[in-house]
Design a protein around this motif. Structure first.
Motif, PDB file in Angstrom:
ATOM      1  N   ARG A 194     -48.866  84.526 -11.965  1.00  0.00           N
ATOM      2  CA  ARG A 194     -48.938  84.537 -13.432  1.00  0.00           C
ATOM      3  C   ARG A 194     -47.761  83.801 -14.053  1.00  0.00           C
ATOM      4  O   ARG A 194     -47.901  83.085 -15.035  1.00  0.00           O
ATOM      5  CB  ARG A 194     -48.990  85.978 -13.942  1.00  0.00           C
ATOM      6  CG  ARG A 194     -49.092  86.081 -15.463  1.00  0.00           C
ATOM      7  CD  ARG A 194     -48.965  87.498 -15.957  1.00  0.00           C
ATOM      8  NE  ARG A 194     -47.590  87.944 -15.774  1.00  0.00           N
ATOM      9  CZ  ARG A 194     -47.236  89.158 -15.363  1.00  0.00           C
ATOM     10  NH1 ARG A 194     -48.143  90.060 -15.075  1.00  0.00           N
ATOM     11  NH2 ARG A 194     -45.965  89.466 -15.234  1.00  0.00           N
ATOM     12  N   GLU A 195     -46.583  83.938 -13.448  1.00  0.00           N
ATOM     13  CA  GLU A 195     -45.385  83.284 -13.973  1.00  0.00           C
ATOM     14  C   GLU A 195     -45.206  81.858 -13.447  1.00  0.00           C
ATOM     15  O   GLU A 195     -44.237  81.194 -13.761  1.00  0.00           O
ATOM     16  CB  GLU A 195     -44.143  84.129 -13.673  1.00  0.00           C
ATOM     17  CG  GLU A 195     -44.142  85.455 -14.400  1.00  0.00           C
ATOM     18  CD  GLU A 195     -44.357  85.346 -15.901  1.00  0.00           C
ATOM     19  OE1 GLU A 195     -43.771  84.431 -16.525  1.00  0.00           O
ATOM     20  OE2 GLU A 195     -45.125  86.146 -16.459  1.00  0.00           O
TER      21      GLU A 195
ATOM     22  N   GLU B  11     -39.616  86.931 -18.903  1.00  0.00           N
ATOM     23  CA  GLU B  11     -40.777  87.219 -18.060  1.00  0.00           C
ATOM     24  C   GLU B  11     -40.632  86.555 -16.691  1.00  0.00           C
ATOM     25  O   GLU B  11     -40.973  87.145 -15.670  1.00  0.00           O
ATOM     26  CB  GLU B  11     -42.074  86.776 -18.746  1.00  0.00           C
ATOM     27  CG  GLU B  11     -42.422  87.593 -19.969  1.00  0.00           C
ATOM     28  CD  GLU B  11     -42.526  89.077 -19.696  1.00  0.00           C
ATOM     29  OE1 GLU B  11     -43.199  89.472 -18.709  1.00  0.00           O
ATOM     30  OE2 GLU B  11     -41.940  89.865 -20.462  1.00  0.00           O
ATOM     31  N   PHE B  12     -40.111  85.352 -16.677  1.00  0.00           N
ATOM     32  CA  PHE B  12     -39.889  84.634 -15.424  1.00  0.00           C
ATOM     33  C   PHE B  12     -38.887  85.387 -14.559  1.00  0.00           C
ATOM     34  O   PHE B  12     -39.112  85.627 -13.369  1.00  0.00           O
ATOM     35  CB  PHE B  12     -39.388  83.215 -15.743  1.00  0.00           C
ATOM     36  CG  PHE B  12     -39.229  82.337 -14.544  1.00  0.00           C
ATOM     37  CD1 PHE B  12     -40.302  81.621 -14.053  1.00  0.00           C
ATOM     38  CD2 PHE B  12     -37.994  82.218 -13.912  1.00  0.00           C
ATOM     39  CE1 PHE B  12     -40.156  80.782 -12.942  1.00  0.00           C
ATOM     40  CE2 PHE B  12     -37.845  81.395 -12.809  1.00  0.00           C
ATOM     41  CZ  PHE B  12     -38.925  80.678 -12.331  1.00  0.00           C
TER      42      PHE B  12
ATOM     43  N   ALA C 222     -40.167  88.518 -13.023  1.00  0.00           N
ATOM     44  CA  ALA C 222     -40.985  88.259 -11.829  1.00  0.00           C
ATOM     45  C   ALA C 222     -40.109  88.145 -10.587  1.00  0.00           C
ATOM     46  O   ALA C 222     -40.510  88.540  -9.498  1.00  0.00           O
ATOM     47  CB  ALA C 222     -41.821  86.995 -12.015  1.00  0.00           C
TER      48      ALA C 222
END
Length: 103
Positions: free
Chosen positions: A58-59, A11-12, A15
């Motif tokens: 968010r990240e 997820e990171f 981003a």
């Protein structure tokens, strides 16, 4: 269900894996900026830039604060530039090696 380490890393990296988000991070390199300074520099609509900023936020890559009516964004940890710079160098080296193989 809690995410495992690889899901969190994925997820990171997702981003980071967008040209607009990388450009936003570069615009924040010298220091914090209002969203009103970011979207014109990218020639994009404010809503588009705000969506990308929310993903970065968010990240945990950026944080924001309100200053009157303005929302000011800044990088959460400047070490991310070390990561970006190192990856850029690795990419340049790989492309250089690929170009040498083609010759």
């Amino acid at each position: 269900m809690p995410k495992n380490q690889y899901e969190i890393q994925t997820e990171f990296f997702k981003a980071l894996a967008h040209p607009t988000r990388l450009q936003i991070l570069e615009l924040l390199r010298p220091g914090e900026k209002c969203v009103c300074e970011i979207f014109p520099a990218l020639s994009l609509e404010q809503s588009v830039v705000s969506r990308h900023l929310s993903i970065l936020k968010r990240e945990g890559l950026v944080h924001s604060r309100k200053e009157g009516l303005k929302v000011i964004y800044a990088l959460s940890d400047t070490r991310i530039y070390e990561v970006i710079d190192l990856l850029s160098e690795v990419i340049r080296q790989i492309w250089h090696e690929k170009a040498e193989l083609v010759r």
